[in-house]
Design a protein around this motif. Structure first.
Motif, mmCIF file in Angstrom:
data_model
loop_
_atom_site.group_PDB
_atom_site.id
_atom_site.type_symbol
_atom_site.label_atom_id
_atom_site.label_comp_id
_atom_site.label_asym_id
_atom_site.label_seq_id
_atom_site.Cartn_x
_atom_site.Cartn_y
_atom_site.Cartn_z
ATOM 1 N N UNK A 131 47.498 23.648 36.904
ATOM 2 C CA UNK A 131 47.413 22.320 36.301
ATOM 3 C C UNK A 131 48.396 22.173 35.146
ATOM 4 N N UNK A 132 48.622 23.256 34.398
ATOM 5 C CA UNK A 132 49.493 23.192 33.226
ATOM 6 C C UNK A 132 50.979 23.323 33.568
ATOM 7 N N UNK A 133 51.295 23.713 34.786
ATOM 8 C CA UNK A 133 52.687 23.930 35.172
ATOM 9 C C UNK A 133 53.298 22.648 35.704
ATOM 10 N N UNK A 134 54.449 22.230 35.163
ATOM 11 C CA UNK A 134 55.131 21.065 35.759
ATOM 12 C C UNK A 134 55.427 21.339 37.229
ATOM 13 N N UNK A 135 55.019 20.426 38.081
ATOM 14 C CA UNK A 135 55.076 20.695 39.509
ATOM 15 C C UNK A 135 56.509 20.793 40.047
ATOM 16 N N UNK A 136 57.474 20.217 39.325
ATOM 17 C CA UNK A 136 58.854 20.325 39.796
ATOM 18 C C UNK A 136 59.410 21.734 39.631
ATOM 19 N N UNK A 137 58.685 22.597 38.932
ATOM 20 C CA UNK A 137 59.110 23.980 38.766
ATOM 21 C C UNK A 137 58.567 24.910 39.847
ATOM 22 N N UNK A 138 57.776 24.369 40.747
ATOM 23 C CA UNK A 138 57.183 25.194 41.809
ATOM 24 C C UNK A 138 57.899 24.855 43.107
ATOM 25 N N UNK A 139 58.925 25.663 43.443
ATOM 26 C CA UNK A 139 59.757 25.388 44.609
ATOM 27 C C UNK A 139 59.904 26.593 45.537
ATOM 28 N N UNK A 140 59.768 27.798 45.017
ATOM 29 C CA UNK A 140 59.917 29.016 45.805
ATOM 30 C C UNK A 140 58.626 29.818 45.732
ATOM 31 N N UNK A 141 58.437 30.742 46.666
ATOM 32 C CA UNK A 141 57.208 31.535 46.648
ATOM 33 C C UNK A 141 57.053 32.288 45.336
ATOM 34 N N UNK A 142 58.154 32.782 44.785
ATOM 35 C CA UNK A 142 58.079 33.528 43.526
ATOM 36 C C UNK A 142 57.530 32.662 42.394
ATOM 37 N N UNK A 143 57.699 31.338 42.490
ATOM 38 C CA UNK A 143 57.204 30.446 41.436
ATOM 39 C C UNK A 143 55.676 30.379 41.425
ATOM 40 N N UNK A 144 55.044 30.725 42.533
ATOM 41 C CA UNK A 144 53.576 30.715 42.604
ATOM 42 C C UNK A 144 52.952 31.988 42.021
ATOM 43 N N UNK A 145 53.715 33.077 42.010
ATOM 44 C CA UNK A 145 53.152 34.383 41.661
ATOM 45 C C UNK A 145 52.505 34.399 40.276
ATOM 46 N N UNK A 146 53.122 33.849 39.224
ATOM 47 C CA UNK A 146 52.473 33.897 37.908
ATOM 48 C C UNK A 146 51.156 33.142 37.833
ATOM 49 N N UNK A 147 50.876 32.311 38.823
ATOM 50 C CA UNK A 147 49.666 31.508 38.794
ATOM 51 C C UNK A 147 48.428 32.275 39.265
ATOM 52 N N UNK A 148 48.616 33.463 39.874
ATOM 53 C CA UNK A 148 47.445 34.168 40.413
ATOM 54 C C UNK A 148 47.552 35.683 40.418
ATOM 55 N N UNK A 149 48.749 36.237 40.531
ATOM 56 C CA UNK A 149 48.880 37.640 40.941
ATOM 57 C C UNK A 149 48.369 38.647 39.927
ATOM 58 N N UNK A 150 48.433 38.347 38.645
ATOM 59 C CA UNK A 150 48.029 39.333 37.642
ATOM 60 C C UNK A 150 46.530 39.298 37.335
ATOM 61 N N UNK A 151 45.803 38.363 37.931
ATOM 62 C CA UNK A 151 44.366 38.283 37.660
ATOM 63 C C UNK A 151 43.628 39.427 38.356
ATOM 64 N N UNK A 152 42.526 39.907 37.765
ATOM 65 C CA UNK A 152 41.771 40.998 38.405
ATOM 66 C C UNK A 152 41.261 40.585 39.781
ATOM 67 N N UNK A 153 41.124 41.565 40.665
ATOM 68 C CA UNK A 153 40.556 41.297 41.983
ATOM 69 C C UNK A 153 39.116 40.819 41.840
ATOM 70 N N UNK A 154 38.753 39.838 42.638
ATOM 71 C CA UNK A 154 37.393 39.298 42.575
ATOM 72 C C UNK A 154 36.371 40.262 43.152
ATOM 73 N N UNK A 155 36.810 41.155 44.052
ATOM 74 C CA UNK A 155 35.930 42.148 44.662
ATOM 75 C C UNK A 155 36.807 43.239 45.253
ATOM 76 N N UNK A 156 36.183 44.345 45.602
ATOM 77 C CA UNK A 156 36.904 45.440 46.243
ATOM 78 C C UNK A 156 37.427 44.959 47.600
ATOM 79 N N UNK A 157 38.714 45.110 47.848
ATOM 80 C CA UNK A 157 39.270 44.597 49.103
ATOM 81 C C UNK A 157 38.506 45.098 50.327
ATOM 82 N N UNK A 158 38.208 44.180 51.230
ATOM 83 C CA UNK A 158 37.510 44.504 52.462
ATOM 84 C C UNK A 158 36.008 44.404 52.383
ATOM 85 N N UNK A 159 35.450 44.191 51.187
ATOM 86 C CA UNK A 159 33.991 44.186 51.047
ATOM 87 C C UNK A 159 33.392 42.787 51.071
ATOM 88 N N UNK A 160 34.208 41.770 50.968
ATOM 89 C CA UNK A 160 33.694 40.404 50.945
ATOM 90 C C UNK A 160 34.796 39.472 51.444
#
Length: 337
Positions: free
Chosen positions: A135-164
């Motif tokens: 919501x805080x990111x100007x949408x014209x700055x989101x054009x490549x896949x790499x531009x999406x990475x800061x929006x989610x990738x560093x957050x902790x995993x919600x659960x152990x992979x494969x368990x849910x």
């Protein structure tokens, strides 16, 4: 699940029943204000085509059968097929860890534990990219896949992979990054060269919102305001590309004819068992079994694609209004009410 590739969430009625009942259901929806396109096809040939409403309400431009609509999450089905192609080529496996391809991924825990299969099946635990950062990111700055990475990738995993299981657009962005790494192409170039062009989908692409694209539908929030401020400047491997109803029919026909990947991998793509990479490729294949049911939606965007492989029945509904404009109509067509 709706919004991710796989088999339809509810079985289609026999094709003859769907086709016989569809005109009344579709015409009723149009009378109630449906804005978009409906295409139903049997054995590769359209048996019902309707276009209604306005593609651009400011300019009073009408929707046409070949109008380009935002697909939302239907793009995920192209991403899964791209993975099937790379599996068939021996360039990756479903059990490969994320870190094999993206060693610098911002979440070391995810890099070490999350597999390609976890990402496909929404069992990775990776966060979605929608949230405060988006919501805080100007949408014209989101054009490549790499531009999406800061929006989610560093957050902790919600659960152990494969368990849910939890829906994750971030997981499908990550699949797109893997496709880029393995193929040596951008995601958008890969799907254009290996899926859209072979299938004859000349009107399908991830068009940038500030580009001039003829015959493109504008999405409307609550039927009153254009959705331009809520969309990234360009879609991703998780969604947001554009296509037409005829192009989606071409895609469905290419899939069921095994023209985009060999039969065992088509079967997996349509919800069947994992293919054995050591098994010989069959020289001929019987009728495709299984199917595809996927919908995509966001403010001013709704789209639904249903494919029943054995009967070669295809239902496409595209709308430039809020959900459930398209998926609700597709469901009524399926169920006959």
């Amino acid at each position: 699940p709706r919004g991710s590739p796989g088999g339809p969430d509810e079985a289609l009625r026999p094709a003859t029943e769907v086709i016989a009942g569809a005109p009344v259901i579709v015409d009723r929806a149009i009378a109630d204000g449906f804005s978009g396109v409906v295409l139903i096809a049997k054995d590769g040939k359209p048996v019902l085509e309707r276009a209604a409403g306005l593609a651009n309400r400011s300019l009073e431009v009408k929707n046409r059968i070949d109008t380009k609509f935002n697909l939302g999450s239907i793009n995920k089905t192209f991403t899964k097929l791209a993975i099937a192609q790379l599996l068939a080529a021996g360039k990756l496996s479903l059990d490969d860890k994320l870190g094999k391809f993206l060693p610098d991924f911002p979440n070391p825990d995810a890099a070490a534990k999350v597999t390609v299969a976890h990402l496909i099946e929404m069992r990775s635990g990776l966060s979605d990219f929608f949230g405060r950062e988006f919501e805080a990111t100007p949408k014209d700055r989101i054009r490549n896949l790499a531009d999406y990475v800061p929006l989610f990738a560093s957050k902790p995993l919600a659960f152990e992979p494969g368990t849910s299981t939890a829906y994750s657009n971030g997981g499908y962005v990550t699949l797109g990054l893997i496709i880029e790494k393995v193929s040596g192409q951008t995601y958008h170039d890969y799907v254009r060269d290996h899926i859209f062009k072979p299938a004859g989908m000349a009107d399908t692409d991830a068009f940038e919102l500030d580009a001039i694209v003829p015959n493109l539908a504008v999405g409307y929030v609550k039927r009153t305001r254009a959705n331009i401020y809520s969309l990234p400047a360009r879609g991703s491997s998780a969604g947001g590309g554009y296509s037409t109803a005829p192009d989606l029919l071409r895609y469905a026909e290419a899939v069921v004819a095994n023209r985009l990947v060999s039969a065992p991998y088509t079967a997996w793509y349509l919800g069947g068992p994992r293919p054995d990479p050591k098994a010989p490729v069959p020289t001929s294949a019987g009728p495709v079994r299984g199917g595809l049911g996927i919908a995509g939606g966001s403010p001013g965007v709704n789209a639904a694609l249903e494919v029943e492989g054995a009967e070669r029945l295809v239902i496409v509904v595209l709308a430039n209004d809020d959900p459930p404009a398209a998926e609700g109509l597709a469901r009524r067509i399926r169920l006959g009410r």
